[in-house]
Design a protein around this motif. Sequence first.
Motif: not given
Length: 434
Positions: A121-128, A266-284
């Motif tokens: 909710k914090l991230q969405v409010e900031l973006a809005q 706004a979601f950069r804090a959440t997306l850092e989980e992807a940036r710092d991961a040992a492996l990304l599973l790109h689901v298609v």
Amino acid sequence: MFDRPRAGQNAVLVHVEFPGSDFDSDRAEFIELVRSAGGHVLDVVGGTRKLPDASLFVGSGKAQEVAEVVAAQCAELVIFNHALTPSQERNLEKILKARVLDRAGLILDIFAARARSHEGKLQVELAQLQHIATRLVRGWTHLERQRGGIGLRGPGESQLETDRRLIRDRIAALKRQIEAVRARRARSRVARDKNAVPTVSLVGYTNAGKSTLFNTLTGEGVFACDQLFATLDTTVRRMALAQGDGIVVADTVGFIRDLPHDLVAAFRATLEEARDAALLLHVVDAADSERMTRITQVEGVLEEIGAAQAPRLEVFNKIDLRDDEPPRLERDECGVVRRVFVSARTGEGIELLRQAIAERLALTPEVRDLCLPPEQAKLRALLYQQRAIQQESVSETGMMQLRVCLPAVQLQRLFRQVGFVDPQASAADADAAF
């Protein structure tokens, strides 16, 4: 005075084709976005242009056509599948006599409806707030300047400035709270690194089946639904592989074409989980005819958040929706697993995926002999914490000679933690340079 038109869900959609765009695919996704937001689609107005019109985006003739459709359908809302400037929205609302929303505002509205956790909710409010800050003048057009005369004196510009200041203050407060969330996530990642637990993050286009795959892999029950942006809040859970090794799996928010920059920030804090991961599973979504385009669009977002260099494994999901598509692994010319074909819903190929994850993370324990100087006592202590040391002796020169057994990825993570340069990696670099 300019008063905003009344609210409502009955919408006329406007989708303009520009050179290089895929009209049919983008149109279908646009309609699905509107329905995900709870809108009722009355009609879709199309058109073609080489460049957007500076004043109305679509040109005066097309704007009049849309106005006629709005009047005939008694529509309350007009949604454009494009980014509009504040002045374009204001000019269009005057002509169409209905509220006007662009693609970014539509996506933000969906996010606002779906956010469940405090962080989301914090991230969405900031973006809005960042999105509407430049559009605040629309609601105060009649107060944008002081006017003389009886009955026309009033708050004027001061009211507009007050609202802008309140928004700036709220944005600053939200950024501080999100920064605290970011710091907490960083501490969690450091703790996982200290325990040598690798993180695997699920990324991909929205509605590719990431949450269903997450539930299948971890045994969790996070919300999963056949709709756009079903997941906004990152969930992190442990998962055991076949050989008993433990890893952490993170389910992240889905990506989409032209994801608003305010939302990415706004979601950069959440997306850092992807940036710092040992492996990304790109689901298609294997059943999506536009899957290759979706892959390219996801790669663009990964580059924007700084995760372009992260190692990744493509997971083609929903093979149960395709005829004669068996679960399988695909390797490159070097024998490295690059793709896995699975069905998260039926469980087909999930064991192959676990095998591929373990292989890509190199979680099979390896035996190595290390020669550490006395100042690397901290590394020795960490290796003992991992129960990785099989033999130990001290040479005449005081060097610690250790025989360790640990997966390579975990050993390298411990090296990075204490700043130790792996002599094997240095030798390999020297040979490559030679």
